[in-house]
Scaffold this active site. Structure first.
Site, PDB file in Angstrom:
ATOM      1  N   SER A  87       0.826  -1.216   0.000  1.00 41.74           N
ATOM      2  CA  SER A  87       0.000   0.000   0.000  1.00 41.74           C
ATOM      3  C   SER A  87       0.857   1.262   0.000  1.00 41.74           C
ATOM      4  O   SER A  87       2.012   1.253   0.423  1.00 41.74           O
ATOM      5  CB  SER A  87      -0.896   0.023   1.233  1.00 41.74           C
ATOM      6  OG  SER A  87      -1.609  -1.172   1.356  1.00 41.74           O
TER       7      SER A  87
HETATM    8  N1  SAH Z   1      -0.423  -5.282   3.911  1.00 41.19           N
HETATM    9  C1  SAH Z   1       0.378  -5.595   2.733  1.00 41.19           C
HETATM   10  C2  SAH Z   1      -0.288  -5.236   1.424  1.00 41.19           C
HETATM   11  C3  SAH Z   1      -1.462  -6.078   1.175  1.00 41.19           C
HETATM   12  S1  SAH Z   1      -1.875  -6.435  -0.495  1.00 41.19           S
HETATM   13  C4  SAH Z   1       1.742  -4.949   2.804  1.00 41.19           C
HETATM   14  O1  SAH Z   1       2.038  -4.224   3.765  1.00 41.19           O
HETATM   15  O2  SAH Z   1       2.538  -5.207   1.905  1.00 41.19           O
HETATM   16  C5  SAH Z   1      -3.227  -7.496  -0.093  1.00 41.19           C
HETATM   17  C6  SAH Z   1      -2.836  -8.903   0.242  1.00 41.19           C
HETATM   18  O3  SAH Z   1      -4.004  -9.576   0.651  1.00 41.19           O
HETATM   19  C7  SAH Z   1      -2.296  -9.672  -0.960  1.00 41.19           C
HETATM   20  O4  SAH Z   1      -1.021 -10.148  -0.681  1.00 41.19           O
HETATM   21  C8  SAH Z   1      -3.312 -10.792  -1.149  1.00 41.19           C
HETATM   22  O5  SAH Z   1      -2.743 -12.008  -1.581  1.00 41.19           O
HETATM   23  C9  SAH Z   1      -3.897 -10.924   0.256  1.00 41.19           C
HETATM   24  N2  SAH Z   1      -5.215 -11.568   0.310  1.00 41.19           N
HETATM   25  C10 SAH Z   1      -6.248 -11.492  -0.574  1.00 41.19           C
HETATM   26  N3  SAH Z   1      -7.282 -12.239  -0.153  1.00 41.19           N
HETATM   27  C11 SAH Z   1      -6.907 -12.808   1.035  1.00 41.19           C
HETATM   28  C12 SAH Z   1      -7.548 -13.682   1.955  1.00 41.19           C
HETATM   29  N4  SAH Z   1      -8.774 -14.166   1.746  1.00 41.19           N
HETATM   30  N5  SAH Z   1      -6.853 -14.039   3.064  1.00 41.19           N
HETATM   31  C13 SAH Z   1      -5.596 -13.588   3.303  1.00 41.19           C
HETATM   32  N6  SAH Z   1      -4.944 -12.763   2.455  1.00 41.19           N
HETATM   33  C14 SAH Z   1      -5.593 -12.375   1.335  1.00 41.19           C
END
Ligand code: SAH
Length: 237
Positions: A87
Site C-alpha cells: 500500500s
Molecule cells: N499489507 C500488505 C499489502 C497487502 S496487499 C503490505 O504491507 O505489503 C493485499 C494482500 O491480501 C495480498 O497479498 C493478497 O494475496 C492478500 N489476500 C487477498 N485475499 C486474502 C484472503 N482471503 N486471506 C488472506 N490474504 C488475502
C-alpha cells in the site's frame, strides 16, 4: 620505517571507515524516508508520534522487490509480485493511526503481502498475527521480517475470511485487501472495545474505508475515506 607505519595506520583507518558504513543503511534511504514522512504523512494530518516514529524506522525499501527499491518511498502503492501491491505509505500510516493502538495490544492483520504493514504494527504493539493467502508472498514476508529481527510477528498462510480463532480475541483487526462485506468471523474475534479498519466494496472499483469499534457485541462504524485495494479472495475450502 615510521612512514610505512603511518601509512599502514592510515590504510586501516580507511578500511575501518568503509567497513562500518557498509554495515549501516545507505544514507539515501534514510533521507528518502524522512521526506516520505514529512511530505506524505505529517503534511496530510497524521499526528500520532508513535506512528510517525515507526514510519521513520521501518526500512520500506527492503519490503519491495530489488528492481523497485528506488521507488519504494514514493507516494503510491507498488507491485510486490503475484499481482499484489504494497500500500501507499500514507494509507499504511492512516490505517495504523486509526486503530488507536496500545503497547499491550494483540493485532490481527488480513493480507500480509510484503509484511511492511505488519512491521509497522509490530513497532507499536505486543503481538501481530498476520494471514496471507498466497504462499509465496507469505513465505517471503516471513523471511524479510525474520531478517529484520522481528520476533513478535506471526505469519500464517491461509484464508483470512476465517480469521485466526486459536489466537482470538484481538484488540484490533486490520484488513488490507477488500471484501464485499465485513467478514463475520473477524467481528467475532474482536474484543469488546476493539477497533477495526477495513476497505469494503466491489472488486475492481473504489471501496469505502470503514473504521469500527465493537460495542455490546456489535460494530459501530464510520466511513473515513475512499480507497482502492486488491480484492480479498475466497479460499478453496
Ligand atoms: N499489507 C500488505 C499489502 C497487502 S496487499 C503490505 O504491507 O505489503 C493485499 C494482500 O491480501 C495480498 O497479498 C493478497 O494475496 C492478500 N489476500 C487477498 N485475499 C486474502 C484472503 N482471503 N486471506 C488472506 N490474504 C488475502
Amino acid at each position: 620505517m615510521r612512514r610505512i607505519a603511518y601509512f599502514l595506520i592510515f590504510l586501516s583507518l580507511i578500511f575501518f571507515a568503509f567497513s562500518t558504513t557498509s554495515a549501516r543503511e545507505p544514507d539515501d534511504f534514510v533521507h528518502l524516508r524522512e521526506q516520505m514522512v514529512q511530505r506524505q504523512i505529517v503534511a496530510r494530518g497524521v499526528k500520532d508520534p508513535k506512528v510517525i516514529k515507526a514510519m521513520l524506522k521501518v526500512p520500506r525499501h527492503l519490503f519491495v522487490p530489488e528492481a523497485r527499491r528506488a521507488y519504494s518511498y514514493g507516494d503510491y502503492p507498488l507491485p510486490i509480485g503475484e499481482g499484489q501491491t504494497i500500500s501507499q505509505p500514507y494509507i499504511v500510516a492512516y490505517m495504523t493511526e486509526a486503530l488507536d493502538l496500545r503497547p499491550d495490544d494483540k493485532v490481527l492483520e488480513i493480507g500480509t503481502g510484503s509484511g511492511y504493514q505488519a512491521a509497522i504494527l509490530a513497532e507499536l504493539v505486543k503481538e501481530v498475527y498476520t494471514i496471507e493467502i498466497i504462499e509465496n508472498l507469505g513465505k517471503s514476508a516471513r523471511q524479510t521480517l525474520r531478517a529484520l529481527g522481528y520476533k513478535n510477528i506471526y505469519v500464517k498462510i491461509g484464508d483470512g475470511y476465517k480469521g485466526w480463532p486459536k489466537k482470538a480475541p484481538f484488540d484490533a483487526v486490520i484488513v488490507t485487501c477488500a471484501p464485499e462485506q465485513v467478514p463475520q468471523a473477524l467481528i467475532d474475534q474482536l474484543n469488546e472495545g476493539g477497533r477495526t479498519i477495513i476497505p469494503v466494496g466491489r472488486t475492481g472499483g473504489v471501496q469505502k474505508l470503514v473504521r469500527a469499534v465493537k460495542k455490546g457485541g456489535r460494530l459501530k462504524t464510520e466511513n473515513v475515506m475512499y480507497v482502492r485495494f486488491v480484492p480479498m479472495v475466497k479460499g478453496n475450502d
